[in-house]
Design an enzyme around this catalytic site. Structure first.
Site, mmCIF file in Angstrom:
data_model
loop_
_atom_site.group_PDB
_atom_site.id
_atom_site.type_symbol
_atom_site.label_atom_id
_atom_site.label_comp_id
_atom_site.label_asym_id
_atom_site.label_seq_id
_atom_site.Cartn_x
_atom_site.Cartn_y
_atom_site.Cartn_z
ATOM 1 N N GLU A 102 2.001 -7.540 -14.402
ATOM 2 C CA GLU A 102 1.051 -6.530 -13.910
ATOM 3 C C GLU A 102 1.810 -5.296 -13.441
ATOM 4 O OE1 GLU A 102 -1.760 -5.444 -13.906
ATOM 5 O OE2 GLU A 102 -3.326 -6.846 -13.328
ATOM 6 N N ASP A 103 1.199 -4.138 -13.626
ATOM 7 C CA ASP A 103 1.777 -2.909 -13.112
ATOM 8 C C ASP A 103 1.643 -2.836 -11.595
ATOM 9 O OD1 ASP A 103 -0.976 -2.777 -13.326
ATOM 10 O OD2 ASP A 103 -1.052 -0.814 -14.264
ATOM 11 N N ASP A 106 -3.463 -4.421 -6.173
ATOM 12 C CA ASP A 106 -4.070 -3.683 -5.067
ATOM 13 C C ASP A 106 -4.822 -4.718 -4.211
ATOM 14 O OD1 ASP A 106 -5.286 -1.752 -3.504
ATOM 15 O OD2 ASP A 106 -6.268 -0.689 -5.110
ATOM 16 N N PHE A 155 -3.020 6.302 -3.500
ATOM 17 C CA PHE A 155 -3.281 6.276 -4.938
ATOM 18 C C PHE A 155 -2.079 6.875 -5.665
ATOM 19 C CE2 PHE A 155 -4.876 7.833 -8.983
ATOM 20 C CZ PHE A 155 -5.501 6.685 -9.444
ATOM 21 N N ARG A 168 0.169 8.401 -17.507
ATOM 22 C CA ARG A 168 0.833 7.143 -17.886
ATOM 23 C C ARG A 168 2.244 7.371 -18.415
ATOM 24 N NH1 ARG A 168 -3.048 3.083 -17.827
ATOM 25 N NH2 ARG A 168 -5.150 3.606 -18.506
HETATM 26 P P1 IMP Z 1 -7.081 -4.814 -7.889
HETATM 27 O O1 IMP Z 1 -8.027 -5.659 -8.684
HETATM 28 O O2 IMP Z 1 -7.750 -4.178 -6.695
HETATM 29 O O3 IMP Z 1 -5.817 -5.551 -7.494
HETATM 30 O O4 IMP Z 1 -6.693 -3.577 -8.792
HETATM 31 C C1 IMP Z 1 -5.759 -3.667 -9.785
HETATM 32 C C2 IMP Z 1 -5.921 -2.594 -10.842
HETATM 33 O O5 IMP Z 1 -6.441 -1.371 -10.284
HETATM 34 C C3 IMP Z 1 -4.568 -2.246 -11.413
HETATM 35 O O6 IMP Z 1 -4.252 -3.072 -12.511
HETATM 36 C C4 IMP Z 1 -4.728 -0.797 -11.773
HETATM 37 O O7 IMP Z 1 -5.276 -0.694 -13.060
HETATM 38 C C5 IMP Z 1 -5.715 -0.263 -10.770
HETATM 39 N N1 IMP Z 1 -5.049 0.410 -9.641
HETATM 40 C C6 IMP Z 1 -4.914 -0.058 -8.365
HETATM 41 N N2 IMP Z 1 -4.277 0.823 -7.580
HETATM 42 C C7 IMP Z 1 -3.993 1.895 -8.371
HETATM 43 C C8 IMP Z 1 -3.320 3.159 -8.130
HETATM 44 O O8 IMP Z 1 -2.856 3.493 -7.016
HETATM 45 N N3 IMP Z 1 -3.227 3.983 -9.204
HETATM 46 C C9 IMP Z 1 -3.714 3.686 -10.439
HETATM 47 N N4 IMP Z 1 -4.346 2.521 -10.707
HETATM 48 C C10 IMP Z 1 -4.487 1.631 -9.679
HETATM 49 MG MG MG Z 2 -3.464 -2.919 -14.480
#
Ligand code: IMP
Ligand code: MG
Length: 185
Positions: A102-103, A106, A155, A168
């Site tokens: 995963e990148d 959050d 963000f 990206r």
């Molecule tokens: P989660 O389900 O809340 O953990 O969100 C994960 C996904 O939200 C990541 O795989 C990203 O695609 C997107 N995401 C979360 N934080 C950021 C950010 O700061 N910048 C860009 N994309 C984000």
């Molecule tokens: Mg992602």
């Protein structure tokens, strides 16, 4: 301070390309010491993880395979709301050591759904590697095995991550700046 503009927002360099590569190297070292004899399957979650995946795999010097998955959002019925289905898994994962790439994690909601969908196919074990983690947002519902860098709840964009699809391609990671007073949005 290196600043950029994407759409209507301003961003400033927050994590340099060299810092990113150090974080990727530390993840590669951890995975190497744990799984060098396991012929693991790396599962990269698109789109955001493409750069992390490419750089990480260049630092893995043992037998492994790699595949790419995408989460497709579609509206479920009123009770389920938005459903995110994992698509593209044409690999046989039963019995394999799977390392999800995963990148960013959050809240962890996306990851939780990915792990649940993978576990239905009886993998040997599922490990999670994320380049970035926002600990203040993370629910803690899923165990994360390898974390590159912990970051504040800002963000960010770059190195695979986007703001409405832009950013990206950046080789560093940039954090959003607050809107100037008086400007809408
Ligand atoms: P989660 O389900 O809340 O953990 O969100 C994960 C996904 O939200 C990541 O795989 C990203 O695609 C997107 N995401 C979360 N934080 C950021 C950010 O700061 N910048 C860009 N994309 C984000
Ligand atoms: Mg992602």
């Amino acid at each position: 301070m290196e600043k950029i503009i994407l759409h209507d927002k301003e961003f400033v360099l927050s994590i340099t390309p060299a810092q990113i590569q150090d974080a990727v190297s530390s993840i590669a070292a951890g995975i190497s010491s744990d799984h060098k004899d396991d012929n693991p399957l790396f599962l990269s979650i698109l789109n955001g993880s493409f750069m992390f995946t490419a750089d990480l795999l260049k630092k893995i010097n043992f037998s492994c395979t790699v595949s790419f998955l995408k989460l497709a959002s579609y509206s479920g019925d009123a009770s389920t709301g938005i459903v995110k289905e994992l698509i593209g898994l044409d690999e046989e994962i039963s019995g394999r050591t799977v390392v999800v790439l995963e990148d960013i994690v959050d809240t962890g909601t996306t990851l939780k759904s990915i792990v649940a969908q993978l576990k239905r196919q009886n993998p040997g074990q599922v490990k999670i590697a994320t380049l970035l983690l926002k600990p203040d947002a993370f629910s803690g519902d899923v165990h994360i095995d390898y974390v590159g860098l912990e970051i504040p709840n800002d963000f960010i964009v770059g190195y695979g991550l986007d703001y409405n699809q832009l950013g990206r391609n950046l080789d560093g990671i940039y954090k959003i700046l607050p809107d100037k007073a008086g400007q809408p949005g």
